[in-house]
Design a protein around this motif. Sequence first.
Motif, short mmCIF file in Angstrom:
data_model
loop_
_atom_site.label_atom_id
_atom_site.label_comp_id
_atom_site.label_asym_id
_atom_site.label_seq_id
_atom_site.Cartn_x
_atom_site.Cartn_y
_atom_site.Cartn_z
N PRO A 116 -2.76 -15.94 2.49
CA PRO A 116 -2.09 -15.56 3.74
C PRO A 116 -3.09 -15.08 4.78
CG PRO A 116 -1.08 -14.47 1.86
CD PRO A 116 -2.33 -15.14 1.37
N MET A 117 -2.74 -15.26 6.04
CA MET A 117 -3.63 -14.86 7.12
C MET A 117 -2.83 -14.21 8.23
SD MET A 117 -5.66 -17.07 9.85
CE MET A 117 -5.18 -16.35 11.36
N THR A 118 -3.41 -13.22 8.84
CA THR A 118 -2.78 -12.60 9.99
C THR A 118 -3.85 -12.11 10.95
OG1 THR A 118 -1.20 -10.93 10.73
CG2 THR A 118 -2.65 -10.30 8.92
N THR A 119 -3.49 -12.00 12.21
CA THR A 119 -4.36 -11.35 13.19
C THR A 119 -3.77 -10.00 13.58
OG1 THR A 119 -3.24 -12.50 14.99
CG2 THR A 119 -5.26 -13.52 14.11
N ASP A 120 -2.70 -9.63 12.93
CA ASP A 120 -1.99 -8.37 13.20
C ASP A 120 -2.57 -7.27 12.30
OD1 ASP A 120 -0.11 -6.22 12.94
OD2 ASP A 120 1.47 -7.52 13.68
N LEU A 121 -3.22 -6.28 12.89
CA LEU A 121 -3.86 -5.20 12.13
C LEU A 121 -2.84 -4.43 11.28
CD1 LEU A 121 -6.39 -3.64 11.41
CD2 LEU A 121 -6.05 -2.26 13.47
N ALA A 122 -1.67 -4.17 11.81
CA ALA A 122 -0.66 -3.44 11.05
C ALA A 122 -0.22 -4.23 9.82
CB ALA A 122 0.55 -3.13 11.94
N LYS A 123 -0.07 -5.54 9.96
CA LYS A 123 0.31 -6.40 8.83
C LYS A 123 -0.80 -6.40 7.78
CE LYS A 123 3.39 -8.95 8.13
NZ LYS A 123 4.62 -8.65 7.35
N ALA A 124 -2.05 -6.49 8.20
CA ALA A 124 -3.17 -6.46 7.25
C ALA A 124 -3.21 -5.14 6.49
CB ALA A 124 -4.49 -6.68 7.98
N ARG A 125 -2.98 -4.03 7.18
CA ARG A 125 -2.94 -2.72 6.51
C ARG A 125 -1.79 -2.67 5.49
NH1 ARG A 125 -4.24 0.67 11.88
NH2 ARG A 125 -6.49 0.80 11.58
N GLU A 126 -0.64 -3.20 5.88
CA GLU A 126 0.50 -3.24 4.96
C GLU A 126 0.17 -4.04 3.71
OE1 GLU A 126 4.72 -5.56 4.68
OE2 GLU A 126 4.07 -4.93 6.67
N TRP A 127 -0.43 -5.23 3.90
CA TRP A 127 -0.81 -6.05 2.75
C TRP A 127 -1.78 -5.32 1.84
CZ3 TRP A 127 -2.11 -11.26 5.62
CH2 TRP A 127 -0.93 -11.89 6.00
N LEU A 128 -2.80 -4.71 2.41
CA LEU A 128 -3.79 -4.01 1.60
C LEU A 128 -3.13 -2.90 0.78
CD1 LEU A 128 -6.71 -3.80 0.75
CD2 LEU A 128 -7.12 -2.31 2.70
N GLN A 129 -2.22 -2.18 1.39
CA GLN A 129 -1.57 -1.09 0.67
C GLN A 129 -0.59 -1.61 -0.39
OE1 GLN A 129 0.79 1.56 3.07
NE2 GLN A 129 0.82 3.11 1.48
N THR A 130 0.28 -2.52 -0.03
CA THR A 130 1.32 -2.94 -0.97
C THR A 130 0.79 -3.88 -2.05
OG1 THR A 130 2.02 -4.75 0.49
CG2 THR A 130 3.18 -2.65 0.70
N TRP A 131 -0.11 -4.78 -1.72
CA TRP A 131 -0.59 -5.72 -2.72
C TRP A 131 -1.50 -5.07 -3.74
CZ3 TRP A 131 -1.94 -10.57 0.71
CH2 TRP A 131 -0.75 -11.09 1.21
N THR A 132 -2.29 -4.10 -3.34
CA THR A 132 -3.19 -3.46 -4.29
C THR A 132 -2.42 -2.56 -5.26
OG1 THR A 132 -3.66 -1.68 -2.73
CG2 THR A 132 -5.21 -3.51 -2.80
N GLU A 133 -1.26 -2.05 -4.85
CA GLU A 133 -0.46 -1.20 -5.72
C GLU A 133 0.20 -2.00 -6.85
OE1 GLU A 133 2.37 0.73 -3.22
OE2 GLU A 133 0.89 2.06 -2.32
N VAL A 134 0.54 -3.24 -6.60
CA VAL A 134 1.35 -3.98 -7.55
C VAL A 134 0.57 -5.05 -8.30
CG1 VAL A 134 3.36 -5.49 -7.76
CG2 VAL A 134 3.39 -3.58 -6.14
N SER A 135 -0.10 -5.91 -7.61
CA SER A 135 -0.56 -7.15 -8.23
C SER A 135 -2.00 -7.18 -8.68
CB SER A 135 -0.33 -8.31 -7.25
OG SER A 135 -1.10 -8.09 -6.09
N GLY A 136 -2.80 -6.20 -8.35
CA GLY A 136 -4.19 -6.23 -8.74
C GLY A 136 -5.11 -6.75 -7.66
N VAL A 137 -4.59 -7.04 -6.48
CA VAL A 137 -5.43 -7.46 -5.36
C VAL A 137 -6.29 -6.27 -4.96
CG1 VAL A 137 -5.44 -8.20 -2.95
CG2 VAL A 137 -3.79 -9.18 -4.55
N GLU A 138 -7.59 -6.51 -4.80
CA GLU A 138 -8.50 -5.40 -4.52
C GLU A 138 -9.13 -5.44 -3.14
OE1 GLU A 138 -11.29 -5.67 -7.70
OE2 GLU A 138 -9.87 -4.85 -9.16
N VAL A 139 -9.06 -6.57 -2.45
CA VAL A 139 -9.72 -6.69 -1.16
C VAL A 139 -8.93 -7.58 -0.22
CG1 VAL A 139 -12.04 -6.42 -2.12
CG2 VAL A 139 -11.10 -8.70 -1.83
#
Length: 145
Positions: free
Chosen positions: A105-128
Amino acid sequence: MQDRWPDLVAAAEAQLPAGLVLDGELVVWDTEEARLSFGALQRRAASRACGAATLAAKWSAYFVAFDVLQIGGQELLTRPYADRRALLEQLFADHALTAPRTLCPMTTDLAKAREWLQTWTEVSGVEVIVIKPLTGRYLPGYRGS
């Protein structure tokens, strides 16, 4: 390496055009843990051909694509990322690519990127999160700061 990833190689040979070079990452999903597993990735990477099919059945591998570097033998390294991303998205659409390939996934929206970093790292093992400037060229071997 190809003998360790028979599932990915078979899918690539069946669906991807010749002369294609993608940049991305191999990941392995552990269904029992419901998350990405670096340990399972390492086990698959270290396997021998005779055990690769068994491990592939146990731990599905996926290729997460985040850039395209060559299409039809034409090198794209000097083109801006925005152009390469559009070509990558078109490649996925034209070839109806699905698992085991995944378009990052790709976004240029900073708020969306922050949301992804927070929610994806909590659940799925995404680290970066991969960050690329839209006007940037691809620089092999270079990690920007």
